[in-house]
Design a protein around this motif. Structure first.
Motif, PDB file in Angstrom:
ATOM      1  N   GLY A 122       0.799  -1.219   0.000  1.00 20.85           N
ATOM      2  CA  GLY A 122       0.000   0.000   0.000  1.00 20.85           C
ATOM      3  C   GLY A 122       0.828   1.264   0.000  1.00 20.85           C
ATOM      4  N   LEU A 123       1.990   1.228   0.665  1.00 22.79           N
ATOM      5  CA  LEU A 123       2.836   2.418   0.742  1.00 22.79           C
ATOM      6  C   LEU A 123       3.536   2.719  -0.578  1.00 22.79           C
ATOM      7  CD1 LEU A 123       4.484   2.009   4.273  1.00 22.79           C
ATOM      8  CD2 LEU A 123       2.574   3.485   3.617  1.00 22.79           C
ATOM      9  N   LEU A 124       3.462   1.797  -1.543  1.00 27.11           N
ATOM     10  CA  LEU A 124       4.133   2.000  -2.826  1.00 27.11           C
ATOM     11  C   LEU A 124       3.169   2.033  -4.009  1.00 27.11           C
ATOM     12  CD1 LEU A 124       7.260  -0.337  -2.438  1.00 27.11           C
ATOM     13  CD2 LEU A 124       7.141   2.141  -2.100  1.00 27.11           C
ATOM     14  N   GLN A 125       1.874   2.032  -3.761  1.00 28.79           N
ATOM     15  CA  GLN A 125       0.905   1.999  -4.846  1.00 28.79           C
ATOM     16  C   GLN A 125       0.700   3.378  -5.481  1.00 28.79           C
ATOM     17  OE1 GLN A 125      -2.689   0.343  -3.226  1.00 28.79           O
ATOM     18  NE2 GLN A 125      -1.849  -1.727  -3.071  1.00 28.79           N
ATOM     19  N   THR A 126       0.505   3.376  -6.803  1.00 23.51           N
ATOM     20  CA  THR A 126       0.102   4.596  -7.488  1.00 23.51           C
ATOM     21  C   THR A 126      -1.370   4.857  -7.188  1.00 23.51           C
ATOM     22  OG1 THR A 126      -0.579   3.399  -9.471  1.00 23.51           O
ATOM     23  CG2 THR A 126       1.720   4.172  -9.379  1.00 23.51           C
ATOM     24  N   GLU A 127      -1.812   6.072  -7.483  1.00 24.19           N
ATOM     25  CA  GLU A 127      -3.223   6.387  -7.256  1.00 24.19           C
ATOM     26  C   GLU A 127      -4.128   5.474  -8.082  1.00 24.19           C
ATOM     27  OE1 GLU A 127      -6.461  10.051  -7.643  1.00 24.19           O
ATOM     28  OE2 GLU A 127      -4.314  10.483  -7.660  1.00 24.19           O
ATOM     29  N   GLN A 145     -17.103   6.351  -0.327  1.00 23.16           N
ATOM     30  CA  GLN A 145     -16.220   5.471   0.414  1.00 23.16           C
ATOM     31  C   GLN A 145     -14.952   5.162  -0.375  1.00 23.16           C
ATOM     32  OE1 GLN A 145     -16.300   3.592   3.564  1.00 23.16           O
ATOM     33  NE2 GLN A 145     -17.444   5.447   3.987  1.00 23.16           N
ATOM     34  N   ILE A 146     -15.099   4.963  -1.670  1.00 24.90           N
ATOM     35  CA  ILE A 146     -13.922   4.712  -2.506  1.00 24.90           C
ATOM     36  C   ILE A 146     -12.983   5.899  -2.478  1.00 24.90           C
ATOM     37  CG2 ILE A 146     -13.121   4.396  -4.880  1.00 24.90           C
ATOM     38  CD1 ILE A 146     -15.616   2.682  -5.360  1.00 24.90           C
ATOM     39  N   GLU A 147     -13.527   7.099  -2.648  1.00 25.52           N
ATOM     40  CA  GLU A 147     -12.700   8.301  -2.656  1.00 25.52           C
ATOM     41  C   GLU A 147     -11.994   8.498  -1.318  1.00 25.52           C
ATOM     42  OE1 GLU A 147     -11.890  10.141  -5.246  1.00 25.52           O
ATOM     43  OE2 GLU A 147     -13.072   8.723  -6.428  1.00 25.52           O
ATOM     44  N   ALA A 148     -12.691   8.203  -0.233  1.00 29.47           N
ATOM     45  CA  ALA A 148     -12.085   8.348   1.093  1.00 29.47           C
ATOM     46  C   ALA A 148     -10.938   7.366   1.276  1.00 29.47           C
ATOM     47  CB  ALA A 148     -13.140   8.131   2.180  1.00 29.47           C
ATOM     48  N   ARG A 149     -11.128   6.142   0.825  1.00 27.55           N
ATOM     49  CA  ARG A 149     -10.071   5.130   0.954  1.00 27.55           C
ATOM     50  C   ARG A 149      -8.866   5.467   0.088  1.00 27.55           C
ATOM     51  NH1 ARG A 149     -14.390   2.693   2.918  1.00 27.55           N
ATOM     52  NH2 ARG A 149     -14.259   0.691   4.033  1.00 27.55           N
ATOM     53  N   VAL A 150      -9.116   5.957  -1.114  1.00 27.86           N
ATOM     54  CA  VAL A 150      -8.014   6.338  -1.993  1.00 27.86           C
ATOM     55  C   VAL A 150      -7.215   7.484  -1.368  1.00 27.86           C
ATOM     56  CG1 VAL A 150      -7.416   7.380  -4.221  1.00 27.86           C
ATOM     57  CG2 VAL A 150      -9.138   5.552  -4.115  1.00 27.86           C
ATOM     58  N   ALA A 151      -7.916   8.515  -0.910  1.00 27.94           N
ATOM     59  CA  ALA A 151      -7.234   9.666  -0.305  1.00 27.94           C
ATOM     60  C   ALA A 151      -6.460   9.249   0.942  1.00 27.94           C
ATOM     61  CB  ALA A 151      -8.254  10.753   0.044  1.00 27.94           C
ATOM     62  N   PHE A 152      -7.046   8.358   1.728  1.00 23.22           N
ATOM     63  CA  PHE A 152      -6.406   7.929   2.968  1.00 23.22           C
ATOM     64  C   PHE A 152      -5.126   7.150   2.682  1.00 23.22           C
ATOM     65  CE2 PHE A 152      -5.763   5.190   6.649  1.00 23.22           C
ATOM     66  CZ  PHE A 152      -5.962   6.059   7.701  1.00 23.22           C
ATOM     67  N   ARG A 153      -5.186   6.216   1.734  1.00 23.85           N
ATOM     68  CA  ARG A 153      -3.990   5.419   1.433  1.00 23.85           C
ATOM     69  C   ARG A 153      -2.881   6.296   0.868  1.00 23.85           C
ATOM     70  NH1 ARG A 153      -3.750  -0.714  -0.290  1.00 23.85           N
ATOM     71  NH2 ARG A 153      -4.289  -0.698   1.937  1.00 23.85           N
ATOM     72  N   LEU A 154      -3.212   7.238   0.027  1.00 20.74           N
ATOM     73  CA  LEU A 154      -2.188   8.126  -0.521  1.00 20.74           C
ATOM     74  C   LEU A 154      -1.589   8.999   0.576  1.00 20.74           C
ATOM     75  CD1 LEU A 154      -3.869   9.194  -3.892  1.00 20.74           C
ATOM     76  CD2 LEU A 154      -2.089   7.462  -3.517  1.00 20.74           C
ATOM     77  N   ARG A 155      -2.406   9.427   1.532  1.00 18.41           N
ATOM     78  CA  ARG A 155      -1.880  10.229   2.639  1.00 18.41           C
ATOM     79  C   ARG A 155      -0.962   9.395   3.520  1.00 18.41           C
ATOM     80  NH1 ARG A 155      -3.580  14.873   5.535  1.00 18.41           N
ATOM     81  NH2 ARG A 155      -1.823  15.411   6.879  1.00 18.41           N
ATOM     82  N   ARG A 156      -1.283   8.119   3.690  1.00 16.13           N
ATOM     83  CA  ARG A 156      -0.409   7.232   4.468  1.00 16.13           C
ATOM     84  C   ARG A 156       0.998   7.192   3.900  1.00 16.13           C
ATOM     85  NH1 ARG A 156      -2.492   1.465   4.233  1.00 16.13           N
ATOM     86  NH2 ARG A 156      -0.322   1.072   4.786  1.00 16.13           N
TER      87      ARG A 156
END
Length: 280
Positions: A122-127, A145-156
């Motif tokens: 997850g820490l190396l995934q592209t958007e 929910q999808i948008e929130a998960r995408v934004a959250f993983r990218l912020r991580r």
């Protein structure tokens, strides 16, 4: 101090470690409370993480429990001193609490080590890789929910700006296409770019490594300030399972050691991914 409405994994861990110190000292909850001059319910709530505890109180508890591990005591005191709301709190109530615990544990870790065998970490995934993960044909998530998960993983992923991160990826994960060929190539290029960070060490286990048993569970090991405070995180697209029992931690430490022993070196791994990009 009022009881917390929400207990984070890190707050719960601090309480658990204080309970372990008491039990090693051979003290019951009642006996320890009497020695400390506090109520049994207050000590119980502290050990459950339901109420906060100061660094000074941690040191006093350690003293009463005859703990002479100064490094551990100071690490626990530092945990007790953590204050403020992390960026992940903006997602509380919107995402499962396991997501938030994972982000906090990653940020607080002294170092991170991980192994992935079926998907890109997850820490190396592209958007687009993150989005494809959550917006799969079998997903039941709504657009919000999808948008929130995408934004959250990218912020991580901002943790990689400072954190020491050692990652081993099996070739199987590198070859999985969640979208099309071009997207897969962009993902591999992104991994290579991230591996150029001085604090990121990337290694690959190819299919043709002899004697390698493909371990079924991807794992992220978050190193504590002292080894007793290490945490294993079983990351997934939907939540994270947190492991802190010493016997289980030893299992996942051995997993990491095993895959590191089987992996190519850093230079060889980068060369491998460059070749894979041309043929994927």
């Amino acid at each position: 101090m009022a009881s917390r409405d929400v207990i984070t994994a890190r707050q719960e861990r601090l309480g658990t470690e204080l309970r372990k110190l008491r039990e090693r000292a051979g003290l019951t909850l009642r006996g320890a409370a009497q020695t400390l001059g506090i109520s049994e319910s207050r000590l119980s709530s502290t050990e459950a993480g339901r109420v906060g505890v100061s660094a000074e109180r941690v040191r006093r508890l350690a003293g009463e429990y005859a703990c002479d591990d100064a490094a551990l005591v100071e690490a626990l005191a530092a945990m007790a001193s953590e204050r403020g709301r992390g960026w992940w709190e903006a997602y509380r109530g919107l995402l499962p609490h396991g997501f938030l615990d994972l982000a906090e544990l990653e940020l607080r870790a002294a170092y991170l080590k991980s192994f992935e065998n079926v998907r890109i970490p997850g820490l190396l995934q592209t958007e687009e890789q993150v989005r494809a993960t959550y917006a799969s044909p079998v997903s039941t998530l709504g657009e919000e929910q999808i948008e929130a998960r995408v934004a959250f993983r990218l912020r991580r992923q901002t943790v990689l700006e400072e954190a020491e991160y050692e990652v081993v990826i099996h070739e199987a994960a590198l070859r999985v296409r969640l979208a099309d060929r071009k997207a897969a190539q962009r993902q591999l290029l992104h991994i290579l770019e991230q591996s150029e960070r001085p604090q990121v060490g990337l290694r690959v286990v190819p299919f043709d490594v002899d004697g390698f048993t493909l371990i079924g569970t991807p794992v992220l090991l978050a190193g504590g300030a002292v080894p007793q405070l290490d945490t294993a995180l079983l990351d997934s697209p939907h939540a994270g399972t947190i492991i802190d029992a010493e016997a289980q931690l030893d299992v996942y430490r051995r997993v990491i050691h095993s895959v590191e022993s089987a992996a190519l070196g850093v230079v060889g791994s980068r060369d491998f991914i460059h070749r894979l990009m041309r043929h994927i």
